[in-house]
Design an enzyme around this catalytic site. Sequence first.
Site, PDB file in Angstrom:
ATOM      1  N   HIS A  45      -2.195 -25.857  14.353  1.00 58.18           N
ATOM      2  CA  HIS A  45      -1.248 -24.845  13.874  1.00 58.18           C
ATOM      3  C   HIS A  45      -1.685 -23.420  14.218  1.00 58.18           C
ATOM      4  CE1 HIS A  45       1.172 -27.702  11.671  1.00 58.18           C
ATOM      5  NE2 HIS A  45       0.129 -28.130  10.984  1.00 58.18           N
ATOM      6  N   ARG A  70      -9.822 -28.689  15.061  1.00 58.27           N
ATOM      7  CA  ARG A  70      -8.676 -29.526  14.691  1.00 58.27           C
ATOM      8  C   ARG A  70      -7.727 -29.605  15.873  1.00 58.27           C
ATOM      9  NH1 ARG A  70      -4.862 -28.844   9.398  1.00 58.27           N
ATOM     10  NH2 ARG A  70      -4.343 -26.810  10.317  1.00 58.27           N
ATOM     11  N   ASP A  84     -15.902 -32.065  25.160  1.00 58.91           N
ATOM     12  CA  ASP A  84     -16.544 -31.609  26.386  1.00 58.91           C
ATOM     13  C   ASP A  84     -16.788 -30.102  26.357  1.00 58.91           C
ATOM     14  OD1 ASP A  84     -16.517 -34.174  27.355  1.00 58.91           O
ATOM     15  OD2 ASP A  84     -15.064 -33.810  28.959  1.00 58.91           O
ATOM     16  N   GLU A 149      -2.751 -36.959   4.690  1.00 63.04           N
ATOM     17  CA  GLU A 149      -1.619 -36.053   4.513  1.00 63.04           C
ATOM     18  C   GLU A 149      -0.320 -36.768   4.172  1.00 63.04           C
ATOM     19  OE1 GLU A 149      -2.242 -32.378   7.265  1.00 63.04           O
ATOM     20  OE2 GLU A 149      -2.540 -34.139   8.532  1.00 63.04           O
ATOM     21  N   ASP A 175       0.611 -30.423   3.501  1.00 61.07           N
ATOM     22  CA  ASP A 175       1.321 -31.578   4.064  1.00 61.07           C
ATOM     23  C   ASP A 175       1.392 -32.718   3.063  1.00 61.07           C
ATOM     24  OD1 ASP A 175       2.351 -31.365   6.827  1.00 61.07           O
ATOM     25  OD2 ASP A 175       0.317 -30.732   7.292  1.00 61.07           O
TER      26      ASP A 175
END
Length: 255
Positions: A45, A70, A84, A149, A175
């Site tokens: 987000h 996230r 990575d 969530e 959520d």
Amino acid sequence: MVKSIRRRALEREVVAGTFLNLGSAVTAEIAGKSGLDWVLIDIEHGASDLETLRVQLQVVSGTPAVPIVRIAANEPPRFKRVLDMGASGVMVPYVSTAAEAERAVASSRYPPRGIRGVAKLNRGSEFGRDFDDYFSSSHELLTTVVQIETPEAVNAIDGIAAVDGVDVLFIGPLDLSVNLGIPQQFDHPRFLDARARVSEAARRAGKAAGILLLDPGHLDAAVRDGFTFIALGSDGGLVAAGMQNIAAAFDPHTA
């Protein structure tokens, strides 16, 4: 080698974090040097893309804080990109079943333990210098945080918690409240019951229970309730609140 918070999380030590959603390397560095144990760089987000993520990971690597990222979805290519680049772990949104939790763990681990693609020349392995050690031990160092969530996730919480490699069961309060049909009603009995079920499942499985808090006044209760992997607020929230306070100071002098 990658900085790791996994052992502390699994020992259910209280570890302090915050969310970084502005995409700013400056606020990432400030947060990393603030005394927090971990920071969550949000590319689900938040404003970050992969380029701004890279810079934030670089600046946080020069601080004591551990960077968790996230991702936007539980899809294997997303894991290998951020790992990575040097993330110390991944937070995975909307994990609602044990099978989805297994997919998240597999996406974070190299074969034969998982399905993560293998490459040497990346930040995670010090551009190949530490590749052998990283390849052999990254499954013990990287932290997998699955977000709870949905009601389906709460109902499947014991199965999710039992998945080897799931380290933190992390409640996404907004959520979860929306999907429970009680938006932002964090004191509603259904929300409190779900919260307790997540905490208890984590305790039984020897995992950490995590949660995002927006009010420092809720911290003591969260710790008493068994939550140890705790994020308090965000850089965006701090800036928004600060700017609103600045604007409000002018109210007596403006029409």
